[in-house]
Design a protein around this motif. Structure first.
Motif, short mmCIF file in Angstrom:
data_model
loop_
_atom_site.label_atom_id
_atom_site.label_comp_id
_atom_site.label_asym_id
_atom_site.label_seq_id
_atom_site.Cartn_x
_atom_site.Cartn_y
_atom_site.Cartn_z
N UNK A 255 1.36 -4.41 3.79
CA UNK A 255 0.87 -3.77 5.04
C UNK A 255 0.44 -2.38 4.88
N UNK A 256 -0.89 -1.93 5.65
CA UNK A 256 -1.18 -0.60 5.37
C UNK A 256 -0.35 0.32 5.93
N UNK A 257 -0.12 1.63 5.22
CA UNK A 257 0.83 2.49 5.96
C UNK A 257 0.04 3.26 7.03
N UNK A 258 0.76 3.85 7.73
CA UNK A 258 0.59 4.65 8.84
C UNK A 258 0.22 6.08 8.47
N UNK A 259 -0.95 6.62 8.89
CA UNK A 259 -1.27 7.98 8.58
C UNK A 259 -0.53 8.72 9.61
N UNK B 129 -1.38 10.23 14.92
CA UNK B 129 -0.66 8.96 14.18
C UNK B 129 -2.35 7.92 14.11
N UNK B 130 -2.50 7.50 12.78
CA UNK B 130 -3.68 6.86 12.72
C UNK B 130 -3.16 5.39 11.87
N UNK B 131 -3.62 4.51 12.30
CA UNK B 131 -3.62 2.96 11.28
C UNK B 131 -4.57 3.10 10.17
N UNK B 132 -4.11 2.91 8.97
CA UNK B 132 -5.08 2.72 7.82
C UNK B 132 -5.56 1.46 7.93
N UNK B 133 -6.95 1.09 6.95
CA UNK B 133 -7.06 -0.26 6.86
C UNK B 133 -7.19 -0.52 5.28
N UNK C 20 5.74 1.09 5.48
CA UNK C 20 6.32 -0.04 6.24
C UNK C 20 7.02 -1.16 5.47
N UNK C 21 8.07 -1.07 4.62
CA UNK C 21 8.69 -1.73 3.82
C UNK C 21 9.99 -1.60 4.57
N UNK C 22 11.03 -2.54 4.09
CA UNK C 22 12.56 -2.37 4.36
C UNK C 22 13.50 -1.83 3.49
N UNK C 23 13.87 -0.46 3.82
CA UNK C 23 13.60 0.14 5.10
C UNK C 23 12.51 1.19 4.83
#
Length: 742
Positions: free
Chosen positions: A458-462, A472-476, A504-507
Motif C-alpha cells: 500500500x502506498x505510504x502517506x507523505x 498530509x498527502x497520499x502517494x501513488x 501502512x503495515x502492521x504495526x
C-alpha cells in the motif's frame, strides 16, 4: 512546400568554401553547451591541409589565433557587407601567415585577435585564404564555416546555394508528453512520458494508442535529419505542430541572434537532454522563447484542449525540403476509474484477477515483478468486445510471489494510470523498508518520488511540517517499489526540512528523510548554506528563469585516482533545470584541516568524470585568508574540493634527449603536455626555450600537442631545450633535453 515561416530573400549564391568535401558533420542549429551551432561543419576526411576559398570578393576583417574556441580563424567581410567565418584552420595563406607570425614575434605571444583595415588583405572570389585543420576546441579535423549578416548575426549557410546532396527523408524517433501543471495527467502519468513512434510508410509515423490528457500539457519530439552518405544525424531545418488542422507551433533554423543562444535550453527539452542525452524539440513556447528568431509568429504555449477527440500532426523537414509527418489522436475525456482484485481458485490452480472500470476497457497489459520491483514477465490481452469487467487467470507457476501491474486502455483509446495486485502472502511483506528520495522538478511544480528496497502493498502517506502545520498527502504507486507524491507547488515546500513516510503495515511505522533546500525567487538575492557549513550557494537576481526549488544532499561519489577530497562531495539539485545566469558556489576548508596548496573545485561529469571549474571572484590572498574557494556554475551538479599534487607530464617527440639531427631535416619541435585531472589551462601555462631563447609555439588542446616551427636552421653544435608546464592547480614540472645539430 513545408516551410512555415516567412520566406526570406537571400539574393546571393556563394561558392563552396573548400575543396575538402561537400559532406557535413554538423548543421546550423545543432545543440551546443548553452548555445546553438552557428554554422555548418564540413568534413575534411579526417585530415587537414585542404584549401579554403573566398566564397565571394571582400577583405579579411579579422584574424583570430587561439588554443581554444575557433583556434585559427579568418573573418572575411564580403562586398555585400555579410561576414564569413572559417574556423579551426591549420594555417593561413602564406601572406597572412607571415603577417601573423611577425605580430606574434613582436608581441611575444601566440594568441592574437587582430582587427584589420579593408586595404590590408583584399581578396577576390575563389582566392585561397588558408588550409583546414583542427586547432582550437575541437574533437577532430573539419572546417567550421559560418555566414553572418552585417550586424554579426548568424545565418544558415545552406540558404545561399551552398547545397549538399540530400534525398533522404528525416526520421521521427519519439514523442514526449509533458504535464504542465500540478493537475495535469498525460497518458496515464503525472510524469513526463516518452513514447516511441511506429513507421507508417517512408515519410509517415504514428502512435499505437490514443493519448489521454487532463489539464495543460506540452509535446516534444525527438527527430533528426539524414543526409546521403553521412553517418551522422543532423539537426532538422524546421518543425511544426498542428492540432485539429490549426497550427500551434512552428520553428525554422534560418537565422538567430547570439544573445538568444542560451535559450536553446528552453527551446529544446532540457530535462530529457540532461537525463538521457536525447535531443527533443519542445513544440510549445514559454515566456522566454515566444519571440526567438527561430520561432514562427503566433506560436503558442502549453496545450489546453476542449473535451473530446483531437487530431494532431507533427511535421519535420530538412534543408532540401525532404519531410516526415507524425500523426496521432488526443483524447480529453473524464478519467476512467479502475480497480482490481485477486481470488485464489483451487479448481484452476492459480489466481483469478478481476478488473473493474468505470468505462469499457479495450485492452490491458500485465507486468509481473518480484518483491524487489524487478520485472520478470509480461503479457497483453485485447478482448473480443470492450467491457467494464475483465478477468484473467495467473497460473501458479507464473504468479507465485509476484506483484502484477496492470495498465489498461479504455474504450476511448486512453491509457490509464497503472494499478497493482499482490500475489504475495501478507506475512512476507512486513519487513522494514529503506527509502530513497528523488525529486522531479518541473516547469511549474515538484513531484517527490520515494523508492523502496522492497515491495510495499500500500502506498505510504507523505507528511511534512511547514509553518507549524503538518501537511498530509497520499502517494501513488507507479511500480511495486516506487511511489510519487501529488504535484506540489514550490511554495508548499518552502521551509520544509524533513519528509516523513508513514508505512501502512502492521504495526505502522514512520521513515524520516531529511531535506535541505530553499525556493529561489528569480528577482531576489538568496543563498543556501549546507548544514555542514562547508558549502554555500548564492543566487543573484536573474539566476533562474522561474521560481526554482534548490536543494543539497551528501553524495557517495568516489574521489579520482589522482586526487583526494578536501571537502566531501555534495550533490546540488535540481539537475534538470536550466539557469538564466550562473549560481555562485563557495566551499570553505574547515579550520581543523590543513589548507591545501594544490586544490580546486571540481564537478562530476557523467561522461568524463571529475572536471575542474575555474575559480571566480576571489584572489589567491583572499583564498588563504578566508579559507574559501569560489566559482560559478550554470548547472546543478555533484561538487567537491579536490587536492591533486601530481605535476603534468611532458612527453618529448622531437628532438629526443641526446639525439642528433641534420640541420636541413630538423625543422619542427614536437612534444605533448597533459594532466589527467586538473588539465592545462592554455599556452600561457607552458614555456619552451631553446638555448635560453623563449619560443612562440602552437598548442593543440584537444590533442595535448605542442608544435614549434623553426624560422630557420639551427647552427651546428649542441643545443639545450627546456620545457615547463603548470596545471590549473599550480603543480609544475620541467623537462630538459640536449641534442646535437650537424
Amino acid at each position: 512546400m513545408v516551410t512555415l515561416l516567412a520566406a526570406t530573400s537571400w539574393g546571393q549564391n556563394y561558392d563552396w568554401p573548400t575543396e575538402a568535401s561537400k559532406r557535413l558533420t554538423a548543421t546550423f542549429g545543432d545543440m551546443r553547451t548553452r548555445r546553438y551551432h552557428s554554422g555548418v561543419d564540413i568534413s575534411t576526411n579526417g585530415g587537414g591541409g585542404h584549401e579554403i576559398y573566398a566564397i565571394a570578393g571582400g577583405y579579411v576583417e579579422r584574424i583570430l589565433v587561439s588554443t581554444e574556441g575557433y583556434g585559427k580563424t579568418i573573418y572575411l567581410r564580403l562586398k555585400d557587407r555579410r561576414i564569413v567565418v572559417y574556423a579551426h584552420l591549420q594555417r593561413f595563406a602564406a601572406e597572412i601567415d607571415d603577417y601573423v607570425r611577425a605580430v606574434q614575434q613582436r608581441r611575444g605571444q601566440y594568441s592574437l585577435d587582430l582587427r584589420l583595415r579593408s586595404t590590408d588583405f583584399p581578396v577576390g572570389q575563389g582566392d585561397v585564404l588558408g588550409y583546414t585543420g583542427d586547432t582550437g576546441t575541437i574533437s577532430g579535423p573539419h572546417l567550421h564555416f559560418e555566414i553572418r549578416d552585417p550586424q554579426n548575426r548568424p545565418l544558415n549557410p545552406l540558404q545561399y546555394g551552398l547545397t549538399v546532396p540530400d534525398s533522404a527523408n528525416p526520421v521521427i524517433k519519439a514523442l514526449a508528453l509533458i504535464p504542465m501543471s500540478p493537475e495535469s495527467i498525460v497518458h496515464g502519468s503525472r510524469l513526463t512520458t516518452v513514447l516511441p513512434v511506429v513507421p507508417a510508410g517512408d515519410t509517415s509515423f504514428s502512435l499505437p494508442d490514443t493519448i489521454a490528457v487532463k489539464g495543460p500539457f506540452g509535446l516534444a519530439t525527438e527527430a533528426y535529419d539524414r543526409v546521403d552518405g553521412m553517418r551522422y544525424n543532423m539537426t532538422l531545418h524546421g518543425l511544426s505542430l498542428t492540432i485539429d488542422s490549426v497550427r500551434h507551433y512552428a520553428i525554422q533554423f534560418d537565422r538567430y541572434n547570439f544573445r538568444e543562444g542560451q535559450l536553446m535550453e528552453l527551446e529544446r527539452d532540457f530535462p530529457l537532454w540532461r537525463r538521457d542525452r536525447a535531443d527533443f524539440h519542445r513544440l510549445f513556447t514559454s515566456h522566454m522563447t515566444d519571440s526567438m528568431s527561430f520561432v514562427a509568429p503566433g506560436s503558442k504555449g502549453p496545450i489546453r484542449l476542449e473535451p473530446g477527440y483531437h487530431t494532431f500532426e507533427v511535421k519535420v523537414w530538412d534543408q532540401a525540403h525532404n519531410s516526415a509527418v507524425l500523426r496521432g489522436v488526443l483524447a480529453s475525456m473524464p478519467e476512467t476509474q479502475i480497480a482490481a482484485e485477486q481470488t485464489w481458485s483451487d479448481s484452476l490452480d492459480g489466481w483469478v484477477i478481476s478488473i473493474r472500470a468505470g468505462a469499457p476497457l479495450r485492452k490491458y497489459d500485465a507486468f509481473f515483478f518480484d518483491m524487489r520491483g524487478r520485472p520478470v514477465d509480461s503479457f497483453s490481452h485485447r478482448p473480443d468486445t470492450a467491457a467494464a469487467t475483465l478477468r484473467f487467470l495467473v497460473p501458479r507457476q507464473k504468479g507465485g510471489n509476484r506483484i502484477v501491474q496492470i495498465v489498461a486502455t479504455d474504450n476511448w483509446g486512453a491509457r490509464l494510470e497503472p494499478i497493482h495486485v499482490s500475489l504475495i502472502p501478507v506475512e512476507d511483506v512486513t519487513r522494514p523498508r529503506n527509502f530513497n528520495l528523488n525529486i522531479d522538478h518541473r516547469d511549474h511544480c515538484v513531484v517527490l518520488q520515494f523508492s523502496s528496497d522492497y515491495y510495499l502493498p500500500e502506498p505510504p502517506e507523505l507528511i511534512f511540517q511547514r509553518d507549524t502545520v503538518y501537511h498530509r498527502f497520499q502517494t501513488v504507486m507507479v511500480s511495486p517499489v516506487d511511489f510519487v507524491s501529488p504535484p506540489l507547488y514550490f511554495g508548499q515546500l518552502a521551509g520544509v526540512n524533513e519528509f516523513i513516510l508513514r508505512v501502512k503495515l502492521e504495526p505502522e511505522y514512520e521513515v524520516r528523510l531529511p531535506f535541505h533546500g530553499v525556493v529561489a525567487i528569480p528577482d531576489q538575492r538568496m543563498q543556501l548554506a549546507d548544514p555542514s557549513g562547508d558549502y554555500r550557494l548564492e543566487f543573484r537576481p536573474g539566476t533562474f528563469y522561474d521560481s526554482t526549488l534548490v536543494w543539497t544532499t551528501a553524495s557517495d561519489a568516489k574521489p579520482p585516482p589522482d586526487g583526494h577530497f578536501v571537502i566531501r562531495p555534495l550533490e546540488v539539485g535540481p539537475y534538470n533545470r536550466p539557469t538564466r545566469n550562473p549560481m555562485g558556489i563557495e566551499l570553505t576548508v574547515p579550520p581543523y584541516r590543513l589548507m591545501p596548496e594544490h586544490a580546486g573545485i571540481f564537478y562530476l561529469d557523467r561522461k568524463n568524470g571529475w572536471t575542474f571549474i575555474s575559480p571566480v571572484g576571489i584572489t589567491f590572498e583572499d583564498q588563504i585568508r578566508t579559507r574559501a574557494f569560489r566559482t560559478k556554475s550554470t548547472t546543478a551538479e555533484v561538487f567537491a574540493l579536490i587536492e591533486e599534487t601530481d605535476p603534468p607530464t611532458i612527453e618529448l617527440k622531437l628532438p629526443g634527449d641526446g639525439g642528433a639531427y641534420n640541420s636541413r631535416d630538423f625543422k619542427k619541435v614536437r612534444f605533448q603536455v597533459y594532466d589527467d585531472l586538473a588539465d592545462i589551462e592554455d599556452e600561457t601555462a607552458i614555456t619552451l626555450t631553446i638555448d635560453k631563447i623563449p619560443r612562440i609555439f602552437e598548442y593543440n588542446t584537444f590533442r595535448d600537442a605542442v608544435s614549434y616551427y623553426l624560422p630557420g636552421p639551427l647552427e651546428p653544435g649542441t643545443h639545450e631545450m627546456i620545457i615547463t608546464a603548470e596545471d590549473r592547480l599550480g603543480n609544475r614540472t620541467e623537462s630538459r633535453a640536449t641534442f646535437t645539430i650537424y
